[in-house]
Each structure stands twice: as structure tokens, then as C-alpha cells.
Scaffold this motif. Structure first.
Motif, PDB file in Angstrom:
ATOM      1  N   ASN A  52      23.976  50.262  45.165  1.00  0.00           N
ATOM      2  CA  ASN A  52      23.591  48.856  45.095  1.00  0.00           C
ATOM      3  C   ASN A  52      24.737  48.055  44.501  1.00  0.00           C
ATOM      4  O   ASN A  52      25.252  48.387  43.439  1.00  0.00           O
ATOM      5  CB  ASN A  52      22.301  48.675  44.277  1.00  0.00           C
ATOM      6  N   LYS A  53      25.128  47.008  45.208  1.00  0.00           N
ATOM      7  CA  LYS A  53      26.346  46.290  44.837  1.00  0.00           C
ATOM      8  C   LYS A  53      26.056  44.807  44.767  1.00  0.00           C
ATOM      9  O   LYS A  53      25.366  44.272  45.641  1.00  0.00           O
ATOM     10  CB  LYS A  53      27.380  46.580  45.939  1.00  0.00           C
ATOM     11  N   VAL A  54      26.529  44.147  43.718  1.00  0.00           N
ATOM     12  CA  VAL A  54      26.489  42.681  43.698  1.00  0.00           C
ATOM     13  C   VAL A  54      27.904  42.178  43.451  1.00  0.00           C
ATOM     14  O   VAL A  54      28.667  42.790  42.696  1.00  0.00           O
ATOM     15  CB  VAL A  54      25.524  42.097  42.635  1.00  0.00           C
ATOM     16  N   THR A  55      28.235  41.064  44.068  1.00  0.00           N
ATOM     17  CA  THR A  55      29.596  40.541  43.981  1.00  0.00           C
ATOM     18  C   THR A  55      29.554  39.031  43.802  1.00  0.00           C
ATOM     19  O   THR A  55      28.557  38.384  44.146  1.00  0.00           O
ATOM     20  CB  THR A  55      30.381  40.834  45.277  1.00  0.00           C
ATOM     21  N   ALA A  56      30.630  38.494  43.287  1.00  0.00           N
ATOM     22  CA  ALA A  56      30.750  37.030  43.220  1.00  0.00           C
ATOM     23  C   ALA A  56      32.220  36.662  43.134  1.00  0.00           C
ATOM     24  O   ALA A  56      33.047  37.448  42.659  1.00  0.00           O
ATOM     25  CB  ALA A  56      29.990  36.483  42.009  1.00  0.00           C
ATOM     26  N   GLY A  57      32.525  35.457  43.575  1.00  0.00           N
ATOM     27  CA  GLY A  57      33.882  34.913  43.462  1.00  0.00           C
ATOM     28  C   GLY A  57      34.890  35.684  44.303  1.00  0.00           C
ATOM     29  O   GLY A  57      34.576  36.177  45.393  1.00  0.00           O
ATOM     30  N   ASP A  58      36.092  35.832  43.759  1.00  0.00           N
ATOM     31  CA  ASP A  58      37.218  36.408  44.502  1.00  0.00           C
ATOM     32  C   ASP A  58      37.229  37.931  44.401  1.00  0.00           C
ATOM     33  O   ASP A  58      38.270  38.533  44.098  1.00  0.00           O
ATOM     34  CB  ASP A  58      38.526  35.830  43.946  1.00  0.00           C
ATOM     35  N   TRP A  59      36.084  38.535  44.638  1.00  0.00           N
ATOM     36  CA  TRP A  59      35.966  39.978  44.408  1.00  0.00           C
ATOM     37  C   TRP A  59      36.735  40.818  45.419  1.00  0.00           C
ATOM     38  O   TRP A  59      37.051  41.970  45.154  1.00  0.00           O
ATOM     39  CB  TRP A  59      34.489  40.396  44.385  1.00  0.00           C
ATOM     40  N   GLU A  60      37.044  40.228  46.575  1.00  0.00           N
ATOM     41  CA  GLU A  60      37.733  41.011  47.619  1.00  0.00           C
ATOM     42  C   GLU A  60      39.259  40.885  47.571  1.00  0.00           C
ATOM     43  O   GLU A  60      39.960  41.533  48.336  1.00  0.00           O
ATOM     44  CB  GLU A  60      37.254  40.566  48.996  1.00  0.00           C
ATOM     45  N   VAL A  61      39.758  40.047  46.690  1.00  0.00           N
ATOM     46  CA  VAL A  61      41.209  39.808  46.636  1.00  0.00           C
ATOM     47  C   VAL A  61      41.920  41.074  46.138  1.00  0.00           C
ATOM     48  O   VAL A  61      41.542  41.644  45.117  1.00  0.00           O
ATOM     49  CB  VAL A  61      41.517  38.627  45.685  1.00  0.00           C
ATOM     50  N   PRO A  62      42.952  41.547  46.856  1.00  0.00           N
ATOM     51  CA  PRO A  62      43.668  42.738  46.385  1.00  0.00           C
ATOM     52  C   PRO A  62      44.563  42.427  45.185  1.00  0.00           C
ATOM     53  O   PRO A  62      45.144  41.349  45.104  1.00  0.00           O
ATOM     54  CB  PRO A  62      44.516  43.159  47.593  1.00  0.00           C
ATOM     55  N   PHE A  63      44.638  43.365  44.279  1.00  0.00           N
ATOM     56  CA  PHE A  63      45.532  43.235  43.123  1.00  0.00           C
ATOM     57  C   PHE A  63      46.004  44.635  42.763  1.00  0.00           C
ATOM     58  O   PHE A  63      45.436  45.621  43.243  1.00  0.00           O
ATOM     59  CB  PHE A  63      44.817  42.554  41.938  1.00  0.00           C
ATOM     60  N   THR A  64      47.031  44.721  41.942  1.00  0.00           N
ATOM     61  CA  THR A  64      47.531  46.063  41.595  1.00  0.00           C
ATOM     62  C   THR A  64      46.847  46.565  40.321  1.00  0.00           C
ATOM     63  O   THR A  64      46.548  45.803  39.413  1.00  0.00           O
ATOM     64  CB  THR A  64      49.066  46.076  41.441  1.00  0.00           C
ATOM     65  N   MET A  65      46.656  47.882  40.297  1.00  0.00           N
ATOM     66  CA  MET A  65      45.892  48.484  39.193  1.00  0.00           C
ATOM     67  C   MET A  65      46.538  48.288  37.836  1.00  0.00           C
ATOM     68  O   MET A  65      45.865  48.191  36.827  1.00  0.00           O
ATOM     69  CB  MET A  65      45.751  49.998  39.411  1.00  0.00           C
ATOM     70  N   GLN A  66      47.859  48.295  37.804  1.00  0.00           N
ATOM     71  CA  GLN A  66      48.588  48.214  36.531  1.00  0.00           C
ATOM     72  C   GLN A  66      48.006  49.223  35.531  1.00  0.00           C
ATOM     73  O   GLN A  66      47.772  50.353  35.870  1.00  0.00           O
ATOM     74  CB  GLN A  66      48.588  46.775  36.012  1.00  0.00           C
ATOM     75  N   SER A  67      47.702  48.738  34.331  1.00  0.00           N
ATOM     76  CA  SER A  67      47.324  49.695  33.287  1.00  0.00           C
ATOM     77  C   SER A  67      45.955  50.342  33.494  1.00  0.00           C
ATOM     78  O   SER A  67      45.639  51.316  32.798  1.00  0.00           O
ATOM     79  CB  SER A  67      47.370  49.011  31.927  1.00  0.00           C
ATOM     80  N   ILE A  68      45.165  49.824  34.406  1.00  0.00           N
ATOM     81  CA  ILE A  68      43.882  50.494  34.681  1.00  0.00           C
ATOM     82  C   ILE A  68      44.163  51.917  35.189  1.00  0.00           C
ATOM     83  O   ILE A  68      43.390  52.850  34.962  1.00  0.00           O
ATOM     84  CB  ILE A  68      43.045  49.679  35.700  1.00  0.00           C
ATOM     85  N   SER A  69      45.331  52.066  35.841  1.00  0.00           N
ATOM     86  CA  SER A  69      45.693  53.393  36.371  1.00  0.00           C
ATOM     87  C   SER A  69      45.889  54.421  35.259  1.00  0.00           C
ATOM     88  O   SER A  69      45.829  55.625  35.503  1.00  0.00           O
ATOM     89  CB  SER A  69      46.972  53.289  37.206  1.00  0.00           C
ATOM     90  N   LYS A  70      46.116  53.934  34.027  1.00  0.00           N
ATOM     91  CA  LYS A  70      46.345  54.872  32.914  1.00  0.00           C
ATOM     92  C   LYS A  70      45.119  55.750  32.658  1.00  0.00           C
ATOM     93  O   LYS A  70      45.245  56.894  32.217  1.00  0.00           O
ATOM     94  CB  LYS A  70      46.710  54.105  31.642  1.00  0.00           C
ATOM     95  N   VAL A  71      43.948  55.206  32.935  1.00  0.00           N
ATOM     96  CA  VAL A  71      42.716  55.989  32.746  1.00  0.00           C
ATOM     97  C   VAL A  71      42.679  57.126  33.768  1.00  0.00           C
ATOM     98  O   VAL A  71      42.395  58.285  33.434  1.00  0.00           O
ATOM     99  CB  VAL A  71      41.458  55.094  32.913  1.00  0.00           C
ATOM    100  N   VAL A  72      43.012  56.793  35.011  1.00  0.00           N
ATOM    101  CA  VAL A  72      42.948  57.804  36.077  1.00  0.00           C
ATOM    102  C   VAL A  72      44.020  58.871  35.867  1.00  0.00           C
ATOM    103  O   VAL A  72      43.759  60.070  36.024  1.00  0.00           O
ATOM    104  CB  VAL A  72      43.093  57.140  37.473  1.00  0.00           C
ATOM    105  N   SER A  73      45.225  58.459  35.451  1.00  0.00           N
ATOM    106  CA  SER A  73      46.272  59.475  35.278  1.00  0.00           C
ATOM    107  C   SER A  73      45.966  60.355  34.073  1.00  0.00           C
ATOM    108  O   SER A  73      46.235  61.562  34.102  1.00  0.00           O
ATOM    109  CB  SER A  73      47.663  58.842  35.175  1.00  0.00           C
ATOM    110  N   PHE A  74      45.387  59.781  33.016  1.00  0.00           N
ATOM    111  CA  PHE A  74      45.006  60.613  31.867  1.00  0.00           C
ATOM    112  C   PHE A  74      43.961  61.648  32.289  1.00  0.00           C
ATOM    113  O   PHE A  74      44.069  62.835  31.962  1.00  0.00           O
ATOM    114  CB  PHE A  74      44.469  59.729  30.737  1.00  0.00           C
ATOM    115  N   ILE A  75      42.959  61.191  33.032  1.00  0.00           N
ATOM    116  CA  ILE A  75      41.921  62.114  33.507  1.00  0.00           C
ATOM    117  C   ILE A  75      42.555  63.192  34.398  1.00  0.00           C
ATOM    118  O   ILE A  75      42.247  64.384  34.270  1.00  0.00           O
ATOM    119  CB  ILE A  75      40.809  61.334  34.251  1.00  0.00           C
ATOM    120  N   ALA A  76      43.461  62.755  35.278  1.00  0.00           N
ATOM    121  CA  ALA A  76      44.098  63.710  36.208  1.00  0.00           C
ATOM    122  C   ALA A  76      44.884  64.768  35.432  1.00  0.00           C
ATOM    123  O   ALA A  76      44.786  65.972  35.726  1.00  0.00           O
ATOM    124  CB  ALA A  76      45.016  62.962  37.172  1.00  0.00           C
TER     125      ALA A  76
END
Ligand code: DON
Length: 329
Positions: free
Chosen positions: A61-85
Motif C-alpha cells: 500500500n503506497k501513498v504519495t504526494a508532491g514531487d515524489w517521482e523526481v529522480p535524485f542521487t542517494m548520496q549519504s543514504i547509500s551509507k546505510v546500504v553499504s554498511f549493511i552489505a
């Protein structure tokens, strides 16, 4: 009904969407108090007034609003994924031997602590020193192999192959003097598992993975459910690794504003300088909220504050958490 987890839950998707649309319109105004990151030229060109959100629950189940589809780069959010990896491959003990779990209260790219505290172990994987170390630990003897391992985890969670924004990557690479300085220091003190240029390539490419708020929300959802992917019906990440990552998000994920974010929002979160925020609500927290089964939340609002966090995004989150009473505290 939007959710069927409790018979008392009265929310319908349309109603939730209307709330989000109203709040996005209101908090978009806050963007003028921040500015797009300018130290990476390719990020400077984003439209600072953009604000978008996607929330995904366990049934998809998904709800969205505003510019939710605009692409952007992960930047530091990627740090969570690389730490987990890195933890998935080596085990937590190996990784924690090379990077600590203490908040710094310093800027994300600060150098000062490395030399002040011998032997120079990075304080946590959410600041650049820790993240570059973690990127060097990813399995493989080349940047391509290391990234391949990271991409596989990203793909398993989001069901989409990662796309690198080459323009952002090149822009970062050309302006990475401070990260390069950090990496050289880490190489000198023995914390890097590969050469400086290789670690930087992995780190800056993972920062340049292009996403939208839905992909970020999906990662948040899997973290909310301790590594269980409800849409695949599969445990995709080890529970203990995910729990550690969430503790680090709470204590260090919003950099030197992590304390304030924990106090005034109260959710584990990770931000990036492109204006993204990944956060999550654990299941069974408040049965009256629109997402009683928990959810992942992706936000994009490129005007950031001096700590590197989306101004409008944090403001929007404060309202959502307050209105729906979904702080973890
Ligand atoms: O290391 C850098 O400069 C960036 N590529 C990532 C930093 C970042 O997103 C910090 N965030 N708030």
C-alpha cells in the motif's frame, strides 16, 4: 479500507493522500530557509522548491504526494546500504573492528576526530570517514566487484537495477579533495581494505545511484520489518544487522542534527545532501495511525540546511509524526 490490520483503523488511501498533499504544499514553503548543495556543482542545479514523499506499507500500500517521482542521487543514504552489505559479507564483528558506533556531533565530512582519537578509527559508518572505510570493505578486488555486491542488495530490495548518475559522479570525483584527504589518512592508519582511489570510486559511485522516493521508501520498509521483504515474502537481510543499522540511523543518521531529529521527530532516518531522507515506522507502534503494520518513508526536498538535511523534508516529517503520533518514543 486502506489498512486491514485493525478493524478500528479508519484510514482510506484517498484521505491519507489528501493530508500528505496539504502538508507538502505547506512545508514546501520552508525550502526557502535552505539551499541546494553547492559543493557538488551537479547538485546545485536542482529546483530548491521541490518536495515529495512516498510512504509504503507491508502490503505494498503506497501513498504519495508532491514531487515524489523526481529522480535524485542517494548520496549519504547509500551509507546505510553499504554498511549493511559489508556486515552481510564479513559479519558485524569484522566491520565494527574497523568502524565504531559513536555519534560525533561534527559535520559529515569532518576530519578533526580522526587524528584526535588514536588509533584513528572512524567514529561511525554514517560520516564520510566511516563510510569510505565501509566502501573499501565491500567484497571484491576491484571497484566494479565491490559495487556489484552492493548493487545486488539494492536490487533485491527495490526490485530495480541501480542506475548511476554519471554527471553527479564525475562532478563529485572532480570535487572530492576532502574525501580524498580522509581516504589517504585512513589508508595511512590501516583502516582501508583497498587503495585510496578504489575506495573513493566505490563510495562516490554509491552516492551517485539515482533513485526516487518510492525506492527509498521500499528500503525503509524492509528496515522497518527487520530485513523481511513483505512483497517478496522473504528475509532478505539479517535481522541483527538491520537492527544495528537502525540504531546508527537514529544516533548518527542526520549528522550533527541527529539529537534534535531524535528529539523532535523520533524515527531512525538517514539523509543525503541531494535532499533525500529515508526513514521508517516500525510495525505495531500505534494502531490508529494510517500504517499500523509499519512503513518505509522516502522524502525528497533538495534545499538543505547547514547540517546537510532537507529543510522542508524534516519540517514535513515533524508534522506527520506529530499528527499520526508515530514517534518510536
Ligand atoms: O561525500 C560526499 O560529499 C557526498 N557524496 C555525500 C555526502 C552526503 O550526502 C552528506 N549528507 N548529508
Amino acid at each position: 479500507m486502506f489498512q486491514t490490520a485493525t478493524s478500528a483503523n479508519k484510514w482510506e488511501a484517498q484521505q491519507v493522500t489528501e493530508h500528505l498533499q496539504r502538508w507538502v504544499a505547506y512545508h514546501r514553503e520552508q525550502a526557502s530557509e535552505g539551499a541546494c548543495a553547492s559543493y557538488i556543482p551537479a547538485l546545485r542545479r536542482a529546483d530548491p522548491t521541490q518536495l515529495g514523499i512516498c510512504m509504503v506499507g507491508p502490503s505494498g500500500n503506497k501513498v504519495t504526494a508532491g514531487d515524489w517521482e523526481v529522480p535524485f542521487t542517494m548520496q549519504s543514504i547509500s551509507k546505510v546500504v553499504s554498511f549493511i552489505a559489508a556486515c552481510c559479507h564479513h559479519g558485524m564483528a569484522y566491520v565494527l573492528d574497523r568502524v565504531d558506533v559513536e555519534p560525533t556531533g561534527d559535520a559529515f565530512n569532518s576530519i578533526i576526530r580522526l587524528e584526535m582519537h588514536k588509533p584513528g578509527k572512524p567514529f561511525n559508518p554514517m560520516i564520510n570517514a566511516g563510510a569510505i572505510t565501509v566502501s573499501s570493505l565491500l567484497p571484491g578486488s576491484t571497484p566494479e566487484q565491490k559495487l556489484h555486491y552492493l548493487y545486488a542488495i539494492f536490487q533485491k530490495i527495490t526490485d530495480s537495477a541501480p542506475v548511476i548518475n554519471e554527471e553527479v559522479f564525475v562532478s563529485e570525483w572532480m570535487h572530492s579533495h576532502r574525501n580524498r584527504a580522509l581516504a589517504h589518512y585512513l589508508k595511512d592508519t590501516g583502516y582501508l581494505d583497498c587503495e585510496v582511489e578504489e575506495a573513493l570510486e566505490v563510495y562516490l559511485k554509491q552516492c551517485s545511484i539515482q533513485v526516487n522516493t518510492e525506492q527509498i521508501a521500499l528500503i525503509g520498509l524492509v528496515l522497518a520489518l527487520d530485513g523481511y521483504h513483505p512483497l517478496r515474502g522473504e528475509q532478505v537481510l539479517p535481522k541483527e544487522v538491520v537492527r544495528l543499522a537502525k540504531a546508527l540511523m537514529l544516533t548518527c543518521g542526520m549528522y550533527d542534527a541527529s539529537g534534535k531529529f531524535a528529539a523532535y521527530v523520533g524515527l531512525p532516518a538517514k539523509s543525503g545532501v541531494s535532499g533525500g531522507i529515508m526513514t521508517l515506522v516500525p510495525p505495531n507502534l500505534r494502531s490508529q495511525s494510517p500504517f499500523p503494520g509499519g512503513c518505509g518513508i522516502g522524502i525528497f526536498g533538495p534545499a538543505i540546511d547547514s547540517c546537510g538535511n532537507s529543510v522542508a523534508g524534516v519540517s514535513l516529517l515533524k508534522q506527520i509524526v506529530h499528527e499520526w503520533d508515530i514517534s518510536i518514543f
